[in-house]
Design an enzyme around this catalytic site. Structure first.
Site, PDB file in Angstrom:
ATOM      1  N   LYS A   1      -7.701  -7.158  -4.034  1.00 22.91           N
ATOM      2  CA  LYS A   1      -9.117  -7.193  -3.700  1.00 22.91           C
ATOM      3  C   LYS A   1      -9.927  -7.148  -4.985  1.00 22.91           C
ATOM      4  O   LYS A   1      -9.566  -6.436  -5.931  1.00 22.91           O
ATOM      5  CB  LYS A   1      -9.472  -5.983  -2.828  1.00 22.91           C
ATOM      6  CG  LYS A   1      -8.793  -5.993  -1.471  1.00 22.91           C
ATOM      7  CD  LYS A   1      -9.410  -7.025  -0.536  1.00 22.91           C
ATOM      8  CE  LYS A   1      -8.775  -6.950   0.846  1.00 22.91           C
ATOM      9  NZ  LYS A   1      -9.432  -7.869   1.811  1.00 22.91           N
TER      10      LYS A   1
ATOM     11  N   LYS B   1      -1.771 -10.195  -2.986  1.00 24.11           N
ATOM     12  CA  LYS B   1      -3.227 -10.408  -2.930  1.00 24.11           C
ATOM     13  C   LYS B   1      -3.894  -9.123  -3.382  1.00 24.11           C
ATOM     14  O   LYS B   1      -3.515  -8.039  -2.932  1.00 24.11           O
ATOM     15  CB  LYS B   1      -3.611 -10.770  -1.486  1.00 24.11           C
ATOM     16  CG  LYS B   1      -5.035 -10.465  -1.056  1.00 24.11           C
ATOM     17  CD  LYS B   1      -5.324 -11.117   0.289  1.00 24.11           C
ATOM     18  CE  LYS B   1      -6.275 -10.305   1.139  1.00 24.11           C
ATOM     19  NZ  LYS B   1      -6.468 -10.906   2.483  1.00 24.11           N
TER      20      LYS B   1
ATOM     21  N   GLY C   1      -4.511 -10.184   8.035  1.00 19.65           N
ATOM     22  CA  GLY C   1      -4.202  -8.909   8.669  1.00 19.65           C
ATOM     23  C   GLY C   1      -5.457  -8.061   8.727  1.00 19.65           C
ATOM     24  O   GLY C   1      -6.403  -8.280   7.965  1.00 19.65           O
TER      25      GLY C   1
ATOM     26  N   LYS D   1      -7.114 -15.222  11.640  1.00 24.33           N
ATOM     27  CA  LYS D   1      -6.934 -13.901  12.241  1.00 24.33           C
ATOM     28  C   LYS D   1      -7.206 -14.036  13.734  1.00 24.33           C
ATOM     29  O   LYS D   1      -8.264 -14.541  14.130  1.00 24.33           O
ATOM     30  CB  LYS D   1      -7.909 -12.890  11.624  1.00 24.33           C
ATOM     31  CG  LYS D   1      -7.566 -12.500  10.188  1.00 24.33           C
ATOM     32  CD  LYS D   1      -8.562 -11.516   9.607  1.00 24.33           C
ATOM     33  CE  LYS D   1      -8.185 -11.152   8.177  1.00 24.33           C
ATOM     34  NZ  LYS D   1      -9.277 -10.428   7.484  1.00 24.33           N
TER      35      LYS D   1
ATOM     36  N   ASP E   1     -12.008 -16.784   5.158  1.00 25.51           N
ATOM     37  CA  ASP E   1     -11.604 -15.771   6.137  1.00 25.51           C
ATOM     38  C   ASP E   1     -12.798 -15.540   7.065  1.00 25.51           C
ATOM     39  O   ASP E   1     -12.924 -16.196   8.110  1.00 25.51           O
ATOM     40  CB  ASP E   1     -11.171 -14.492   5.366  1.00 25.51           C
ATOM     41  CG  ASP E   1     -10.889 -13.283   6.242  1.00 25.51           C
ATOM     42  OD1 ASP E   1     -11.110 -13.346   7.465  1.00 25.51           O
ATOM     43  OD2 ASP E   1     -10.459 -12.234   5.712  1.00 25.51           O
TER      44      ASP E   1
ATOM     45  N   GLU F   1     -10.069 -15.915  -1.859  1.00 24.44           N
ATOM     46  CA  GLU F   1     -10.441 -15.779  -0.451  1.00 24.44           C
ATOM     47  C   GLU F   1     -11.874 -15.280  -0.314  1.00 24.44           C
ATOM     48  O   GLU F   1     -12.266 -14.297  -0.953  1.00 24.44           O
ATOM     49  CB  GLU F   1      -9.449 -14.794   0.201  1.00 24.44           C
ATOM     50  CG  GLU F   1      -9.644 -14.592   1.693  1.00 24.44           C
ATOM     51  CD  GLU F   1      -8.573 -13.664   2.290  1.00 24.44           C
ATOM     52  OE1 GLU F   1      -7.543 -13.434   1.627  1.00 24.44           O
ATOM     53  OE2 GLU F   1      -8.782 -13.165   3.396  1.00 24.44           O
TER      54      GLU F   1
ATOM     55  N   SER G   1      -1.493  -7.339   0.948  1.00 24.75           N
ATOM     56  CA  SER G   1      -2.878  -7.233   0.518  1.00 24.75           C
ATOM     57  C   SER G   1      -3.052  -5.828  -0.052  1.00 24.75           C
ATOM     58  O   SER G   1      -2.842  -4.839   0.648  1.00 24.75           O
ATOM     59  CB  SER G   1      -3.799  -7.444   1.721  1.00 24.75           C
ATOM     60  OG  SER G   1      -5.132  -7.159   1.379  1.00 24.75           O
TER      61      SER G   1
ATOM     62  N   ASP H   1      -9.082 -11.593  -3.076  1.00 28.12           N
ATOM     63  CA  ASP H   1      -9.959 -11.610  -1.894  1.00 28.12           C
ATOM     64  C   ASP H   1     -11.225 -10.822  -2.239  1.00 28.12           C
ATOM     65  O   ASP H   1     -11.145  -9.647  -2.613  1.00 28.12           O
ATOM     66  CB  ASP H   1      -9.234 -10.971  -0.703  1.00 28.12           C
ATOM     67  CG  ASP H   1     -10.028 -11.085   0.607  1.00 28.12           C
ATOM     68  OD1 ASP H   1     -11.152 -11.631   0.586  1.00 28.12           O
ATOM     69  OD2 ASP H   1      -9.513 -10.627   1.646  1.00 28.12           O
TER      70      ASP H   1
HETATM   71  O1  OSB Z   1     -10.291  -9.447   4.267  1.00 25.59           O
HETATM   72  O2  OSB Z   1      -8.276  -9.801   4.764  1.00 25.59           O
HETATM   73  C1  OSB Z   1      -9.256  -9.048   4.749  1.00 25.59           C
HETATM   74  C2  OSB Z   1      -8.264  -5.597   6.028  1.00 25.59           C
HETATM   75  C3  OSB Z   1      -9.354  -5.282   6.808  1.00 25.59           C
HETATM   76  C4  OSB Z   1     -10.408  -6.152   6.867  1.00 25.59           C
HETATM   77  C5  OSB Z   1     -10.361  -7.359   6.153  1.00 25.59           C
HETATM   78  C6  OSB Z   1      -9.251  -7.691   5.389  1.00 25.59           C
HETATM   79  C7  OSB Z   1      -8.200  -6.779   5.306  1.00 25.59           C
HETATM   80  C8  OSB Z   1      -7.038  -6.986   4.464  1.00 25.59           C
HETATM   81  C9  OSB Z   1      -5.814  -6.178   4.806  1.00 25.59           C
HETATM   82  O3  OSB Z   1      -7.020  -7.658   3.474  1.00 25.59           O
HETATM   83  C10 OSB Z   1      -4.720  -6.981   5.388  1.00 25.59           C
HETATM   84  C11 OSB Z   1      -3.665  -6.070   5.948  1.00 25.59           C
HETATM   85  O4  OSB Z   1      -2.869  -5.564   5.186  1.00 25.59           O
HETATM   86  O5  OSB Z   1      -3.641  -5.884   7.192  1.00 25.59           O
HETATM   87 MG    MG Z   2      -9.983 -11.464   3.706  1.00 30.09          MG
END
Ligand code: OSB
Ligand code: MG
Length: 370
Positions: A164, A162, A291, A263, A239, A214, A136, A189
């Site tokens: 953002k 992925k 994550g 999660k 999510d 996402e 991510s 995402d």
């Molecule tokens: O939306 O998946 C998410 C990190 C913190 C809060 C929300 C998200 C995320 C990530 C990071 O996308 C995932 C990672 O590398 O741990």
């Molecule tokens: Mg997410």
């Protein structure tokens, strides 16, 4: 089993690279660790994934600490249980606060696995000897910086990228990434940054062969996600919206998503995560592990969970070295050049917890005893 002692610890750990999403920017994690110890002196470890602020979820470090300290730990030391599977039910009268519950519940799963001298992933019913890994990537300062970062992660072997997105930082980013990397497994995402009124823009993303989008809309808005899914071809993955197996069932029935990100913290621990996986598997909805910028203990729990049969897509669980100069487990999590993680063969989470390293990072601690 009876947990005679619960140790809460908060550590402060700077990220190697700041992580930015539509919700904000994180530079340092403040993470609560939970150590449970039973009457035989066997231990188990869990990690709380709550953020430093209540933006991703209403839970945050302070609320999780208070719930663990005042309610969950005192309850656990006074209530023996037969299986870690049943710890979740002991907390049922405490509403919400799933990240706090997961921190202590997952520690009990680690404890049970260590007592049985078996890997946690086997105790959970996992079947995969290798889990697939993606990354991510947060919002970057420029498109060039993003492309360079993707280049590096692909070279390391990661199976899916992925990125953002947020309003005004979306189509252009996706277009540039697709142009440069025409064939990769790519997804986006939005962390709830859009509204149903943005459907036309989100439909424009259909042109870029994304494996999924996402959480485009508000966490509480399953109805609009269902409306949006009817208007776009790209599968929606939820999510933030999915806090339980009941949420998963309802979202699937509504047609609000075609994929679910699980999660541990968001659903309250391994027992509920397994239920979500089961609901999804029975409805042919693929799942993958999300994550939360975890340190090693949380990462190890995510790996164990990802060995369940329904986890057919690469997760956001990647190498420790992407986040930390030094992780709190030994060895750190590493990823093969095929972009996979091999779950460890040792008992419990299967990684040694580095107590000295944790001690050095600790900003507060508290012990709750029977
Ligand atoms: O939306 O998946 C998410 C990190 C913190 C809060 C929300 C998200 C995320 C990530 C990071 O996308 C995932 C990672 O590398 O741990
Ligand atoms: Mg997410």
């Amino acid at each position: 089993m009876h947990v005679r002692r619960v140790e809460l610890r908060q550590i402060a750990n700077p990220l190697l690279h700041p992580f930015e999403t539509s919700l904000g920017r994180t530079t340092e994690r403040h993470i609560i660790l939970v150590r449970v110890e039973d009457d035989d002196g066997v231990e188990g470890w869990g990690e709380c994934v709550a953020d430093e602020d209540p933006y991703y979820s209403e839970e945050w470090t302070e609320s999780a600490w208070a719930i663990l300290d005042r309610f969950l730990a005192p309850l656990l030391v006074h209530a023996p249980f037969d299986r870690a599977e049943n710890v979740n039910a002991m907390f049922a009268h405490i509403r919400g606060n799933r990240m706090a519950k997961a921190a202590i519940e997952t520690a009990c799963w680690d404890l049970e696995a260590r007592k049985r001298d078996m890997p946690l992933w086997r105790l959970l019913g996992g079947t995969r000897a290798e889990v697939t890994s993606g990354v991510s990537i947060g919002l970057q300062s420029s498109i060039d910086a993003l492309l360079e970062k993707i280049d590096r992660e692909l070279a390391a072997g990661y199976q899916r990228i992925k990125i953002k997105i947020k309003p005004k930082h979306d189509l252009e980013l996706v277009k540039a990434v697709r142009q440069r990397f025409p064939r990769i497994k790519l997804m986006v995402d939005a962390n709830s940054a859009y509204r149903i009124e943005d459907a036309a823009m989100l439909r424009a993303l259909d042109a870029f062969d994304l494996t999924m989008i996402e959480q485009p809309l508000a966490n509480e808005d399953l109805a609009d996600h269902a409306r949006l899914q009817k208007q776009i071809a790209t599968p929606i993955c939820l999510d933030e919206s999915i806090r339980s197996s009941a949420d998963a069932k309802f979202a699937i029935e509504l047609g609000a998503c075609r994929i679910i990100n699980i999660k541990l913290g968001r659903v309250g621990g391994h027992t509920e995560a397994r239920r979500v996986e089961k609901v999804c598997r029975e409805n042919s909805v693929p799942v993958w592990s999300g994550g939360m910028l975890e340190a090693g203990i949380g990462r190890a729990h995510n790996i164990a969970l990802s060995t369940l049969a329904g986890f057919t897509l690469p997760g956001d669980v990647s190498a420790s070295a992407r986040y930390w100069a030094e992780d709190i487990i030994d060895p750190p999590v590493t990823v093969t050049n095929r972009g996979t993680i091999v779950p460890p063969g040792g008992p419990g989470i299967g990684f040694r917890v580095n107590r000295d390293g944790i001690e050095a990072l600790t900003t507060r601690s508290k012990t709750i005893e029977a």
